[in-house]
Design a protein around this motif. Structure first.
Motif, short mmCIF file in Angstrom:
data_model
loop_
_atom_site.label_atom_id
_atom_site.label_comp_id
_atom_site.label_asym_id
_atom_site.label_seq_id
_atom_site.Cartn_x
_atom_site.Cartn_y
_atom_site.Cartn_z
N VAL A 47 79.68 89.01 30.48
CA VAL A 47 80.08 88.55 29.15
C VAL A 47 80.65 89.72 28.36
N ARG A 48 79.96 90.85 28.39
CA ARG A 48 80.40 92.02 27.63
C ARG A 48 81.71 92.59 28.18
N GLU A 49 81.85 92.58 29.49
CA GLU A 49 83.12 93.04 30.09
C GLU A 49 84.28 92.16 29.64
N MET A 50 84.08 90.86 29.68
CA MET A 50 85.14 89.92 29.30
C MET A 50 85.49 90.07 27.82
N ARG A 51 84.48 90.31 26.99
CA ARG A 51 84.72 90.50 25.56
C ARG A 51 85.51 91.80 25.34
N ALA A 52 85.12 92.85 26.05
CA ALA A 52 85.80 94.14 25.94
C ALA A 52 87.26 94.03 26.39
N ALA A 53 87.51 93.09 27.30
CA ALA A 53 88.88 92.87 27.79
C ALA A 53 89.69 92.01 26.83
N GLY A 54 89.06 91.63 25.70
CA GLY A 54 89.79 90.91 24.67
C GLY A 54 89.62 89.40 24.66
N GLN A 55 88.78 88.85 25.53
CA GLN A 55 88.58 87.40 25.52
C GLN A 55 87.62 87.00 24.41
N GLY A 56 87.86 85.85 23.83
CA GLY A 56 87.01 85.32 22.77
C GLY A 56 85.80 84.58 23.33
N PRO A 57 84.81 84.32 22.48
CA PRO A 57 83.58 83.64 22.92
C PRO A 57 83.83 82.28 23.58
N SER A 58 84.75 81.50 23.07
CA SER A 58 85.03 80.18 23.66
C SER A 58 85.58 80.31 25.06
N ALA A 59 86.52 81.24 25.26
CA ALA A 59 87.12 81.45 26.58
C ALA A 59 86.08 81.97 27.57
N ILE A 60 85.23 82.88 27.11
CA ILE A 60 84.18 83.43 27.97
C ILE A 60 83.23 82.32 28.39
N ALA A 61 82.81 81.51 27.42
CA ALA A 61 81.88 80.42 27.70
C ALA A 61 82.46 79.45 28.71
N LYS A 62 83.74 79.10 28.54
CA LYS A 62 84.39 78.15 29.44
C LYS A 62 84.50 78.74 30.85
N THR A 63 84.90 79.99 30.94
CA THR A 63 85.06 80.64 32.24
C THR A 63 83.74 80.74 33.00
N LEU A 64 82.67 81.09 32.30
CA LEU A 64 81.38 81.30 32.96
C LEU A 64 80.53 80.03 33.03
N GLY A 65 80.98 78.97 32.35
CA GLY A 65 80.22 77.72 32.38
C GLY A 65 78.92 77.80 31.61
N ILE A 66 78.96 78.52 30.48
CA ILE A 66 77.78 78.65 29.62
C ILE A 66 78.18 78.24 28.21
N SER A 67 77.19 78.12 27.34
CA SER A 67 77.49 77.73 25.96
C SER A 67 78.01 78.93 25.15
N ARG A 68 78.71 78.63 24.07
CA ARG A 68 79.19 79.70 23.18
C ARG A 68 78.00 80.44 22.58
N MET A 69 76.92 79.70 22.32
CA MET A 69 75.74 80.34 21.75
C MET A 69 75.17 81.37 22.73
N SER A 70 75.21 81.06 24.02
CA SER A 70 74.75 82.02 25.03
C SER A 70 75.63 83.26 25.02
N VAL A 71 76.91 83.06 24.83
CA VAL A 71 77.84 84.20 24.74
C VAL A 71 77.47 85.06 23.54
N HIS A 72 77.24 84.42 22.40
CA HIS A 72 76.90 85.17 21.18
C HIS A 72 75.58 85.93 21.36
N ARG A 73 74.60 85.30 22.02
CA ARG A 73 73.33 85.99 22.26
C ARG A 73 73.54 87.21 23.16
N ALA A 74 74.38 87.05 24.18
CA ALA A 74 74.65 88.16 25.11
C ALA A 74 75.36 89.30 24.38
N LEU A 75 76.16 88.95 23.40
CA LEU A 75 76.94 89.96 22.66
C LEU A 75 76.17 90.54 21.48
#
Length: 185
Positions: free
Chosen positions: A152-180
């Motif tokens: 999640v952190r790598e994808m964010r550092a590469a410029g992807q937003g929380p929604s895109a990260i969540a969709k790619t990894l098959g997790i919720s946006r809230m999970s992305v926010h918690r990871a970040l």
């Protein structure tokens, strides 16, 4: 002189229907229900509401006393509170009626057994944990994380937003926010 019912199960996936029907059959017009552990009275809002509301001549009805309390101390506190208010306790499936000497004695005996059962369950749980630790299969830290935090952190550092990260990894946006959490968004 009113009959007030109280129904309780320990977990949200358990059903209250049998208790509800038994309490209705016993003549309870008002039935309060909750899904919470019986090992303590703390956090049981429906029970607190009943105990605040119940008055002289009223009866608190449960199907079994373990629905009310699994600790002899909590059970005695509840019975004492009811007595102070001039109310009594009855159980539909057990010969408990605190308006009689025999009912009070039976209540105390069942309360002791309910607490004993809880203590036995806890001992068996601790024995199982000890055996699992000996076998090296118990970490004691809950389930393994399902969110790949580093990814999640790598994808964010590469410029992807929380929604895109969540969709790619098959997790919720809230999970992305918690990871970040703690990472510049």
């Amino acid at each position: 002189m009113s009959l007030y019912g109280y129904a309780r199960v320990s977990t949200i996936d358990q059903d209250l229907t049998i208790q509800r029907e038994a309490l209705k059959a016993a003549g309870c017009a008002v039935i309060r229900e909750e899904k919470a552990s019986g090992t303590t009275t703390r956090g049981r809002a429906e029970l607190a509401t009943l105990l605040d509301f119940i008055g002289k001549g009223d009866t608190l009805v449960v199907t079994r006393i373990d629905r009310l309390a699994r600790s002899i101390g909590d059970l005695q506190d509840i019975v004492r509170m009811l007595k102070e208010k001039g109310a009594t306790l009855k159980a539909t499936e057990q010969p408990i009626d605190t308006s009689t000497a025999a009912g009070k004695a039976f209540l105390d005996m069942l309360g002791v057994f309910a607490e004993f059962e809880t203590n036995l369950r806890r001992e068996r749980q601790l024995e199982g944990i000890a055996k699992a630790k000996e076998a090296g299969v118990y970490a004691g830290k809950g389930r393994k994380p399902s969110v790949p935090v580093e990814k999640v952190r790598e994808m964010r550092a590469a410029g992807q937003g929380p929604s895109a990260i969540a969709k790619t990894l098959g997790i919720s946006r809230m999970s992305v926010h918690r990871a970040l959490q703690g990472v510049q968004a």
